[in-house]
Design a protein around this motif. Structure first.
Motif, short mmCIF file in Angstrom:
data_model
loop_
_atom_site.label_atom_id
_atom_site.label_comp_id
_atom_site.label_asym_id
_atom_site.label_seq_id
_atom_site.Cartn_x
_atom_site.Cartn_y
_atom_site.Cartn_z
N ILE B 63 0.85 -1.21 0.00
CA ILE B 63 0.00 0.00 0.00
C ILE B 63 0.88 1.25 0.00
N ILE B 64 1.88 1.24 0.88
CA ILE B 64 2.75 2.42 0.99
C ILE B 64 3.53 2.61 -0.31
N LYS B 65 4.03 1.51 -0.83
CA LYS B 65 4.87 1.60 -2.03
C LYS B 65 4.07 2.09 -3.24
N GLU B 71 11.76 4.83 0.65
CA GLU B 71 12.68 5.58 1.49
C GLU B 71 11.93 6.57 2.39
N THR B 72 10.93 7.24 1.82
CA THR B 72 10.10 8.15 2.61
C THR B 72 9.01 7.38 3.34
N LEU B 135 9.67 16.71 6.69
CA LEU B 135 10.43 16.16 5.58
C LEU B 135 10.70 17.17 4.47
N ARG B 136 9.81 18.18 4.33
CA ARG B 136 9.99 19.11 3.22
C ARG B 136 10.37 20.51 3.67
N LYS B 232 1.46 14.95 1.20
CA LYS B 232 2.14 15.97 2.00
C LYS B 232 3.66 15.83 1.97
N VAL B 233 4.16 14.61 1.88
CA VAL B 233 5.61 14.44 2.03
C VAL B 233 6.36 14.29 0.71
N SER B 234 5.64 13.95 -0.35
CA SER B 234 6.40 13.72 -1.59
C SER B 234 6.71 15.06 -2.24
N HIS B 235 7.82 15.10 -2.96
CA HIS B 235 8.30 16.38 -3.52
C HIS B 235 7.64 16.71 -4.85
N ASP B 236 7.19 15.69 -5.53
CA ASP B 236 6.58 15.95 -6.84
C ASP B 236 5.14 15.45 -6.83
N HIS B 237 4.23 16.37 -7.06
CA HIS B 237 2.84 15.93 -7.16
C HIS B 237 2.02 16.88 -7.99
#
Lengths: 180, 237
Positions: B63-65, B71-72, B135-136, B232-237
């Motif tokens: 699910i997370i992947k 890594e995050t 994280l960001r 919220k945590v990923s850099h590209d969206h």
């Protein structure tokens, strides 16, 4: 906004107006506690084992790869060795054959020479024997003639005998002449 | 079920619904018992319950992947695992029976109470904000509210509340509705002999369907948690 909605929902659900603030706090605490306990008693050890297994498998794969390479190398070596020994055997066989050939030639040659020599010796022997036999015969003849002559002389020839003898001689001569 | 009162209790100015307290505790104990039973005899060659537990762990990992790189996302593994197990067990608890003592409802799914599900939802969204900042960085985090255009800001604010509400109320609604229908079938239809016989089949069908719904809701809750986290945590969206 949230609280209002919660109140409304709660009011509809449970049939009372108050917010169960205690439930919220209890739920939060319980969940965090559950998470901590899970980490301590279940998740941590499980992750440990899973990681351990992962490493184990990776190790095994690496080792298998290494073993395979080793085996391949050994196989190559063995193949090389086999080729070498086969070649060696070939050379040895070749040499032996050559040697045998040479020996055969030698033996045949020496045998031939030996035979020649024996034949020569036999021939010489025969010659010599013949020579000897001839000499012996000659001697014998000579002695016999002497013996005969002496015997003949020893005998007293009668007139008649003489005559007979002469006649025989003459006859002989005549025969010889007649034959001519 | 609908007309039963809740066993309320006041302490330090807080209102406790003792049924919720009881059921939350029971859920926690069951989850913990399953987890500990499954990981008591850990071995490199897994058997029985350990296999099941590892399957759950891998399932949550999947699910997370599907939402962010590992890594995050690895740090949310335990959260996801706890959520899916807790919500699933909580959903299941209300299915076999409900206990009413002195006209007060004691045994039910804790997730059939909006206070409980909204607590989980608020916790998840709050965590997503926390990790978004962590994280960001604060500036990147704040920029997320005005991207792609500045006038999106109000919508973004509304989105946060909407996310929270839908996350909590979806779970609550599904489970509560399921229990109401069960209560109706058992308490309303099964009054006489004929009614009981008539109620058996639909009750069983609905219980089976509720198991399915409970499992799906546990999955959806965990899935959406990770979707919001990734947002919220990923850099590209």
């Amino acid at each position: 906004m949230l609280a209002a909605l919660q109140t409304a929902a709660l009011g509809a659900a449970a049939g009372h107006g108050a917010v169960n603030s205690g439930d919220i706090i209890f739920q939060l605490v319980a969940f965090i506690l559950l998470m901590l306990l899970l980490r301590k008693f279940a998740w941590g050890p499980l992750m440990g084992v899973m990681k351990q297994r992962e490493e184990h498998i990776a190790n095994e794969i690496d080792q298998a790869e290494k073993r395979r390479q080793e085996a391949e190398k050994l196989l190559e070596e063995q193949r090389e060795l086999l080729k070498q020994s086969r070649q060696e055997a070939q050379t040895i066989l070749e040499n032996a054959r050559k040697l045998a050939e040479e020996q055969k030639e030698q033996i045949v040659a020496s045998a031939r020479a030996e035979a020649e020599r024996v034949k020569e010796a036999a021939k010489q022997e025969i010659e010599r024997e013949k020579e000897q036999a001839m000499a012996a015969l000659r001697e014998q003849v000579a002695s016999l003639s002497v013996l005969i002559a002496s015997k003949v002389i020893e005998r007293e020839l009668t007139e008649q005998d003489q005559r007979k003898l002469i006649e025989a001689y003459i006859k002989d001569i005549q025969e010889v002449g007649g034959a001519r | 079920m609908m007309d039963h009162k809740a066993p309320l209790y006041e302490l330090f100015g807080l209102t406790f619904n003792l049924a919720n307290v009881l059921m939350v505790t029971i859920t926690c104990i069951i989850v913990l018992a399953i987890a500990i039973a499954a990981t008591r005899n850990l071995s490199m060659r897994p058997t029985g319950l350990q296999n099941f537990m590892e399957w759950v762990v891998d399932f949550v990992k999947g699910i997370i992947k599907s939402n962010m790189d590992w890594e995050t996302g690895g740090r949310f593994h335990l959260l996801g695992l706890t959520l899916i197990m807790y919500v699933f067990v909580a959903n299941m608890l209300g299915l076999p029976f409900s206990v009413v003592v002195h006209d007060e409802l004691w045994w039910k799914s804790p997730t059939a109470d909006p206070a409980i599900t909204l607590t989980l939802a608020v916790m998840v969204v709050a965590l997503s904000h926390y990790y978004g900042i962590k994280l960001r960085g604060a500036s990147e985090y704040l920029k997320g509210f005005t991207s792609p255009m500045w006038f999106m800001f109000p919508l973004k604010i509304i989105e946060e509340f909407a996310n929270t509400l839908t996350l909590g109320l979806r779970l609550y609604g599904n489970i509560f509705a399921g229990e109401i229908l069960l209560a109706l079938l058992v308490g309303g239809l099964a009054t006489g002999v004929g009614g009981t016989i008539a109620a058996i089949i639909p009750t069983m069908v609905w219980q089976a369907f509720s198991i399915f719904v409970g499992a799906i809701q546990a999955f959806i809750f965990t899935m959406l948690t990770m979707v919001y986290m990734a947002h919220k945590v990923s850099h590209d969206h």
